[in-house]
Structure formats: structure tokens, C-alpha cells
Design an enzyme around this catalytic site. Structure first.
Site, PDB file in Angstrom:
ATOM      1  N   THR A 181     -39.559 -13.583  13.822  1.00  0.00           N
ATOM      2  CA  THR A 181     -40.975 -13.801  14.111  1.00  0.00           C
ATOM      3  C   THR A 181     -41.087 -14.525  15.441  1.00  0.00           C
ATOM      4  O   THR A 181     -40.314 -15.413  15.746  1.00  0.00           O
ATOM      5  CB  THR A 181     -41.661 -14.682  13.057  1.00  0.00           C
ATOM      6  N   GLU A 326     -42.716 -11.225   7.747  1.00  0.00           N
ATOM      7  CA  GLU A 326     -42.062 -11.516   6.469  1.00  0.00           C
ATOM      8  C   GLU A 326     -42.404 -10.493   5.386  1.00  0.00           C
ATOM      9  O   GLU A 326     -41.844 -10.542   4.293  1.00  0.00           O
ATOM     10  CB  GLU A 326     -42.495 -12.912   5.971  1.00  0.00           C
ATOM     11  N   LYS A 434     -61.436 -28.758  10.121  1.00  0.00           N
ATOM     12  CA  LYS A 434     -61.894 -29.606   9.032  1.00  0.00           C
ATOM     13  C   LYS A 434     -62.951 -30.565   9.584  1.00  0.00           C
ATOM     14  O   LYS A 434     -62.626 -31.480  10.334  1.00  0.00           O
ATOM     15  CB  LYS A 434     -60.736 -30.409   8.428  1.00  0.00           C
ATOM     16  N   TRP A 439     -64.681 -27.083   5.394  1.00  0.00           N
ATOM     17  CA  TRP A 439     -63.833 -26.229   6.221  1.00  0.00           C
ATOM     18  C   TRP A 439     -64.686 -25.283   7.051  1.00  0.00           C
ATOM     19  O   TRP A 439     -65.631 -24.671   6.545  1.00  0.00           O
ATOM     20  CB  TRP A 439     -62.883 -25.407   5.331  1.00  0.00           C
TER      21      TRP A 439
END
Lengths: 540, 540
Positions: A181, A326, A434, A439
């Protein structure tokens, strides 16, 4: 039932037998090649015999530093086909990371495109495991180089055995491929793909409600072959007998548009940046794109405006997909259910802009601060996935325990899921803003901004705030001709009706470009530093 | 990659989560039921808990004697979902064979449709392993019967736990299902299906170039659920969220046609006999069949005239498929390749009448008297197949060694393969007619005869011949109204331009019916006896 293993090599054998006349069309530096699967199969077998002669054994890593072309496709099947491991290396990474990756994977041999030779010449004194180099070129003479020993790909094939057999005595859980990655922080992390994982993932790509890859397709993966196996398309397209069009090195939007028209491409795949570029090209030229049945978009969330432009203006079906290195990568794909066909055009577009529902064969759950969240399109949580084409660890890496916990891969993506099971990426866990105990999704704000007619690209990041903990700042790149025509207040007014008041960015900065990763994703870490520097906020 | 097993129960879990609103429409003796996958999922979980309470453990065999309906579907997932083995029993077999099958499989429990109760009452003294009976009915009271103990299916569900979990701790190679082949000679032979085999086969059914089973489908499998899992469709359709229409007990062509119209069926599947019947019904009634995207036909070769009628007269795409109880069953499916779309209508029809190309995931070879034959559409040989959804033995049966040799299943079918890899069934090895050192395909002659306007059905068998070893005799059932209108010579003249002279039948017999097996295939063994009796030839 018989215990026959699921093997990558068998997919090429199937193509040789049942799709021998179908073609791979490949642009290299110098030439447009057209080869049948019969020829590609023979060349793959010749390459397997060459690898064996060069001493490559079962489990050895075969590194590639290459663009999308037929030779790269042949290595895709030859390395795992003879029991070795295909290791595709992201050529856009820094030299330091490329050195790290090659040494960490312990590559025995490197296959290199000619334009990447200078890079490898620079780094090769640092490579600790590589025993041979192979240059892939249309030229018959070897370049003058310090790399030793260096082989010519086509000469290896000429000397090879066109009847060399694919190994059938492998375990389906044996490694077939590897990809690191392109981490935004720290060293790259390696993922190992098994034969079983790649074969099952290919089946998912062939499902009518998956990628629907078919013999009748002409597929042009724009996503690089060095990036999660070009999303697995070269494997699936070969197995199912699709015509493949490989746009080759340093392609331009102009070449992509021209290839779509010339070769009657039916399906293509890439990140939003590619499609933004193609869109600009389509607006300039007069291209026939009527053959396209599907543009697959992944890597980052595509802005609604981009989807609308493809679907409404050019009548090109646009499919959002989601995955990661992944996950081989396909995890979700956005398709309307039959009964959603009755929604209004706008509702359909909203639904299509989500990342979609889980591909059969995988499991998912979404974990918020209090355990699994409800699928009500409101509650946010981190997406966890599990299944036979999901990695269970990073390759020899202590960071595995941060992402692979209790049998689940923790994606780091914050999502909501609606009652239909349709998932929407809200943010990266680390990019979520935040503010005052709530959120804020930077991605939602970005998508809204990118729907503004003046905006080419937009990214939203947090800056520290003494009162609210964090506050959002919007960074906007304007389309040509809009400079000085729109103000911060215009954008805030544009966002106001769409979001709660506390979501509205505290400021809008106008930039020339948004920093990006080597695979075209917004590089928010760097952008945050830029923004903090702008406000003279010290970094932690 | 993660070592998550491929399990049948996970397919129902996927449907519960992502297709909860989609429906299963099921005709029982008394009622047309409509249930959502959410409901079917809950009922399946209740059933798993009931099985556990009745003492069914991992590996135990759960027998079913039932038509196509939702309760049968629930057992399809409940038995393997809790670790037991679904054993579907062909209700059309002789009582002797049914007794043999139940005892040989060692079924612990039998699920019985109410109209099959009299049969089981008759045979139950001979059943050595069955500990409990469950009757599936819409009636709440138990019938008066000698079977003990007898449970009511719906009562078991009422008492069950709708949250009972599917087991995830199974090995994908564990048995999930069983089916006995309806052998034309000797005792039936059992085939065991693994979880892995069923899941991979379901993926093949979902491939765009396989069955293309999709959420947008409304699927009506006419092939019985007691026959090779209704070709795997109940598994695949549940997993992929298709609406399912189950025609229930003792359906008629009239009901099939009515259901197609009423429920907008998009895909249906069955043997040629079913489609001959449906065709007659369509010719009588005025049905709207425009929703149909695919009629899957297998079990026996479909006559060209049948395919032509569906495609040309009713505009219903007709797909020939090939498989067997031993192969889960899908092995090949007939689809034109993209470049074959340019063929003439007649050539396309010829191509479509072949059994098609191999489904991805399997391997095949064709063995003649001198080893592998060339794929030139001329050389005949026996078809051998291999792959993860192909049986490796008959269940506890010495006859395994005759069919499973060196890792290949010997199908007993004689085929040719053309340069496209498209396979055509020429005959059963045992039905091939050997005349003067040459092979004559009885199936080719039958198909030619069935294309004659006067013919309802035709079958061709060999009689012994002192000079030529064997000679073909044609047996013809005429359509209504053609009796006495056509002669032997008419048929021979009809065949003459199509075949070599030595292929022409020595005689044409007019019969009222062709004897058939319990699954609608020509019973040639019996027909040969009839024909020999006609000529007063002594049987060996």
C-alpha cells in the site's frame, strides 16, 4: 467433491482453450500490439520456462516496475503459473520506498519498463536480494546500463518453451501476488494475495451484479497494473475472454478517449481523478463513447457532479466501487436494486453516489463507539470486512495488529449504511472532523463543493480549535476562468441549505492544486500542514 | 488472505442483510405464499433450532420428499446451515429405490409433502435409520397416520428460535447436500455435495456468461428441487437476491405459463419435456411471456425445432446447458461469442443447439479410442470433467471406480467439440450405435426427426445386426392429427439429405409414447427391449 485447487494459471489455460481468437491490444512506448489469447498463452508459457531457467523457484518473488501492457499481463500469469509470486511495485513511490519494498519483499528478479530504467540504475546498489534484471522493450538491443545481469524480455521468450506447463500441484492458499500500500505515513505495508483469493475475487468480478465481466466486453483498465492488480481486471478479463485494451505508459486523457472510440471499449476502471480528466477531454473533443456500458470508479469517493456528467451528459453508466489494497480490492459495488428503478432521477443519482452493497462472498460490520451501529443511514462507524479475498496481515509487519483484529480487517473508513444495506464512505477515521462532540464528514463537504459549477477540485481538512476541538477548512481549486469570480461567501451560501450550521467550514482557501498521493488520492496529511502553515498554527 | 470457509448458510445471511424485502413466491397444495427473504431467513433459523432440538447433529442426513416450495427452500439452508446434510429424494422413483436410498444415506429425519405421505406410510416399516417424520402442510392439524413420531413443520417453526445462528465453524469441504442419481439400471448412486462445491457452483450461476443470476431476476426453477438441487438455482437465487417463484406440487404447463405472465418471470429452468409441454400451452393460450430473458434447458439435448420455436416464434432466449447429478450440475452453457453474432440466423441456431462451452472453474477433456481427440467438430470421444464442484466418488459405492478414474469424472457422454471449444453431446456411450466399424449418433438422428412437423417425440435405438453389428431403428410419436398422414418412407426421405447413407434408420416404428425415466429422459434400455420384442429378437 474433488479437491482441485483454485489456481491463477488455470484462468489462462481456460482463455487459451475457449477464447484463443480473442485479443489483447497493448500500447507500449513504441508500438500498438495486437495479440490473441493463444499467443499470449504461448508467450506466458515461454516466460514460465525462462523464469525456471533463471533459477526462480516456488515462492520466489518476481518484481515488476511497469505500466499497463501485454508483457505485464504475461508476468501476471507466468509468475504464479509456475509457483512464484507476482510482486507489482508502484513506480510512483519515492526511491526510498521502492528500495524498502524490493528489499522487504526479497524480490529475486525485477521486470522493468525501459523508461523506469534510470530510476532502477540509481537505486540498484541498495537492492539486497535482486539477482537479475529484465528489460521490457520493443527494441532488440539492450540499453547501455550498469544493471547486471540484464536480460531482454523478448529474447527470453524467443529462447523459451511455448508448451511449458502451468503447475497444478500448488496449494490454493499459496501466495500468488503481492502489493504494497502506498501509505501516506510510515513505510509501505505489504499485502500477499493467494491463488484462492485472486480466483474467488475474479468470480466476483464476473457476477452479473458484480463487475459483470463477460466475453462480450472490451475492457480497458486505466487503474495501473502496479496498483492492486489493476483491481483484478487483468485476471478476470483473461479468464472470461474479454478483449483487453491496455493504454500503456504515460497515457493522456486524449489517448483514453481515442482508445474508447477506436476499440469500442465497453468497460473501463480508474480513480475519480482519471474520470475528471477524461470528462474535460470529452468536453473538448467529439468522441464516440457509445460503446461504454460501465465506468468503474474507485479509490476515492466520486463527486456527484462527476457521476451526473457521465450519466446525463454522455449517457455512460457510472459504477461506484469500494475496496483497498488489503481487499484484492472489490468489497462493495453500487447498483440499483430492481425496485429502486422507480425512484426519481435525483434519488437514483444519490443512491448511485454511495459505495454500494457488499459483494457476495464477503461479510461486513460497522462499529461505532458503542459496538455495531444500526443500518439507518445516520449512525457512523468504522467499516470492518472479512472474507476469502481479504488479507489477514501485512507481510512481516508489526503494524498488522492495528488493522487485523479478531478475524476482521479494520478498514479505517468511516461509513454509514442505509436500510438497503448500501454503504457510504463518510470519511477516513483519521480525516473525520470532531467538532463540539459531533462528527463532521470531510468527504460530504468535499462532494457538495465539487458539485459547484466553479469548482474543479475541493478538499476539506480540520484545524485545531480551542473551543470546538476541531473546525473544518475548505480548500478549493477553481476551474479555468473562474478565478476571482467566486468568493468564500458564495461557497458558504452554497453549502448552507445542505448542512447543519456547525458543519459549515470556517474558511475557504483558494489553491492551485490539492496535493495527491501516487495513486491520485487527496494527500490530506500534507494539505493539513499547508493549511496550518497558512494560519500560522504550529504542528504537533 | 483470511481462511474464511465458503459455507451455504452464509448465502442466506447475505440475502437477509441485503435483500430483506425481496420475495419468495411459493405455491403449495392449498395456498400461494409470499414471503420476504427476511421472513424466509427467520423461518430458516427457527427450523435450524428445531432440528437441533430434535437431536440432529453435525453430519446427520436430513431427507426431503417434496415438491418445489418455500418450505423445501428453508430446509435447503437450515440443514447445511446447522451442519447437517440436506438429502433430497426423488419422489418419482420406485418404492424399492426410495427405501434403498433412505437406508443407504442413513437419513435421521424425513420432511414429507402431504401428498407423499401415503407412499411413506407404505414403506416406513423398511426404513432402518429414520427417527422422526415432519409433514409439510398448510393445515394445522396432523393427519391420521401410522408414522411415528410425526411433527408438523409449521408448529416446529412456531416453537423455534428466529435468531438461531448459522454455524460458521464448519469446514467448507464438509458435506452440505446429497442426491442419488436416478440410474436406469441397478441401484441409485449417491453423490455428496460439499459446502465449497455448492458455493462455487452458485458463483458460476451468477457469472454474466454463466447463468447471469441477478437481483433483478424473477426465477422459476421448474426442474424439481429433488433433482440436483433444482440445478443449484435456489442457492444462487437466494444469495444474489432474485425473486423466486416456486410452482409447487403437480404443476401443469398451464400453471407454468400463467405464473410466467403473472409474476413477470425472467428466467426458468427445466428439461426439454417441460418446454415441449409449455410450448403446446403457449400455442393454445394467449400468454404474455415478454418478461423472460432466459429459458435454461438441460437434462437431455433439446431438439432444434424446440429452440427455434422459443426463439423465433415467442422471442424467448433459450439456453442449452449440460451437467449431471455428479456435477452439481452446471458444466457447460451455450452462449454465442461476441464475434459469432455475425453468423446467419441458421448458423446461430445450430451453434445454440450445442451444449456450449465450459463454465470457468472446471476442466474438461475428450477421450476417444486413441487418447484425447482433436477439437474439430468431427472426432467423437467420452467427455471427462474435473473441478471443485465435480464429485470424486459415489457415496459408499463400489461403482465409483468405474466413473472416477485418475482424478477425472467419466461422464458416459459421447461428444464432439468444435474449434470454438463448443461441446455437443453426440450420445451416451452405451446408446451410441456401432455400425460397420463406424459410429452413429442416435441423438443426431432424434434431433433431425424431431424437427419434422409431424413429430412430437422421437427416439432412435440400435438392434443387433448379423452383418453390420448394429443398425438404427427410429421410434416416432406423432403429433395429434398426423396419425396415418406420414409413412416410414416420408421420414427416410426427410433424413436422406442430412446424413450419410449408412446412418439412415432401417425402420421407423410409430409409438404412442416413448418410455421415460423419472426425470423425463428417454429410457432407452426399455425402448430397446420394446423394439427387439417387435422384431422378435431375443434379448441377451
Amino acid at each position: 467433491m474433488m479437491q482441485t485447487p483454485l489456481l491463477v494459471g488455470s484462468m489462462m489455460e481456460h482463455a487459451e482453450k475457449f477464447f484463443s481468437k480473442k485479443e489483447v491490444i497493448s500500447q507500449t512506448h513504441d508500438t500498438l500490439h495486437r495479440l490473441t489469447y493463444k499467443e499470449v498463452g504461448h508467450r506466458t508459457r515461454r516466460l514460465m520456462s525462462a523464469l525456471a531457467r533463471l533459477g526462480i523457484e516456488k515462492g520466489d518473488k518476481v518484481g515488476t516496475l511497469a505500466w499497463n501492457h501485454h508483457r505485464h499481463l504475461e508476468i501476471y500469469f507466468a509468475a504464479p503459473g509456475m509457483g512464484a509470486v507476482l510482486h507489482t511495485i508502484n513506480i510512483r513511490l519515492s526511491p526510498e520506498h521502492i528500495i524498502y519494498i524490493i528489499n522487504h519483499a526479497e524480490d529475486e528478479i525485477l521486470f522493468i519498463d525501459e523508461d523506469i530504467l534510470p530510476l532502477i540504475e540509481k537505486i540498484h546498489p541498495h537492492l539486497t536480494t535482486v539477482k537479475a534484471y529484465v528489460i521490457m522493450s520493443d527494441k532488440s538491443t539492450l540499453p547501455d546500463t550498469t544493471l547486471q545481469p540484464l536480460y531482454n524480455y523478448e529474447q527470453l521468450l524467443t529462447d523459451g518453451d511455448p508448451a511449458y506447463p502451468f503447475r497444478h500441484d500448488l496449494d490454493e492458499n499459496d501466495p500468488a501476488g503481492m502489493c504494497y500500500t502506498s501509505a501516506t505515513t510510515g513505510k509501505p505495508k505489504g499485502v500477499v494475495y493467494s491463488h484462492r483469493g485472486i480466483v474467488l475475487h475474479s468470480l466476483a468480478l464476473g457476477l452479473a451484479d458484480g463487475g459483470a465481466i463477460s466475453e462480450s466486453d472490451t475492457a480497458m483498465p486505466v487503474v495501473p497494473q502496479f496498483h492492486v492488480n489493476a483491481w483484478g481486471l487483468p485476471f478476470a478479463c483473461t479468464w472470461f475472454g474479454s478483449t483487453q485494451v491496455m493504454p500503456g505508459p504515460r497515457f493522456t486523457p486524449q489517448r483514453l478517449a481515442a482508445f474508447i472510440e477506436r476499440f469500442r471499449v465497453t468497460i473501463t476502471a480508474g480513480v475519480p481523478t482519471i474520470w475528471l480528466g477524461l470528462l474535460q477531454e470529452l468536453e473538448k473533443g467529439n468522441y464516440d463513447t457509445s460503446s461504454l456500458r460501465s465506468v468503474l470508479c474507485g479509490g476515492s469517493a466520486a463527486p456527484l457532479g462527476l457521476i451526473r456528467a457521465f450519466e446525463k451528459k454522455y449517457n455512460i453508466p457510472f459504477y461506484h466501487a469500494y475496496g483497498a489494497t488489503e481487499t484484492t480490492p472489490l468489497v462493495t459495488i453500487s447498483r440499483l436494486k430492481s425496485y429502486q428503478q422507480d425512484l426519481s432521477e435525483d434519488e437514483k443519482l444519490q443512491e448511485r453516489s454511495r459505495q454500494g452493497i457488499l459483494v457476495p462472498g464477503l461479510e461486513m460490520k460497522v462499529i461505532g463507539s458503542d459496538g455495531e451501529v444500526e443500518w439507518n443511514d445516520e449512525e457512523m462507524g468504522e467499516l470492518l470486512v472479512r472474507g476469502p479475498w481479504i488479507a489477514d496481515a501485512y507481510y512481516r509487519d508489526e503494524r498488522s495488529e492495528l488493522a487485523f483484529i479478531d478475524g476482521w480487517f479494520h478498514t479505517g473508513d468511516v461509513v454509514t449504511v442505509d436500510k438497503e444495506g448500501t454503504m457510504k464512505i463518510v470519511d477516513r477515521t483519521k480525516d473525520l472532523i470532531k467538532s463540539g462532540g459531533e462528527w463532521i464528514s470531510s468527504v460530504d463537504l468535499e462532494n457538495a463543493l465539487m458539485a459547484h459549477e466553479a469548482v474543479f477540485e475541493a478538499s476539506v481538512v480540520a484545524i485545531p480549535d480551542p473551543e470546538w476541538q476541531e473546525r473544518p477548512i475548505a480548500c478549493v481549486v477553481l476551474k479555468e476562468g473562474y478565478e476571482g469570480q467566486v468568493t468564500k461567501d458564495d461557497f458558504i451560501q452554497f453549502l448552507e441549505p445542505q448542512f447543519a450550521k456547525y458543519w459549515l467550514p470556517d474558511d475557504v482557501l483558494f489553491l492551485d492544486a490539492i496535493p495527491k498521493t501516487s495513486v491520485g488520492k487527496f494527500l490530506k496529511r500534507q494539505l493539513r500542514e499547508q493549511v496550518k502553515a497558512h494560519y500560522q498554527i504550529k504542528s504537533e
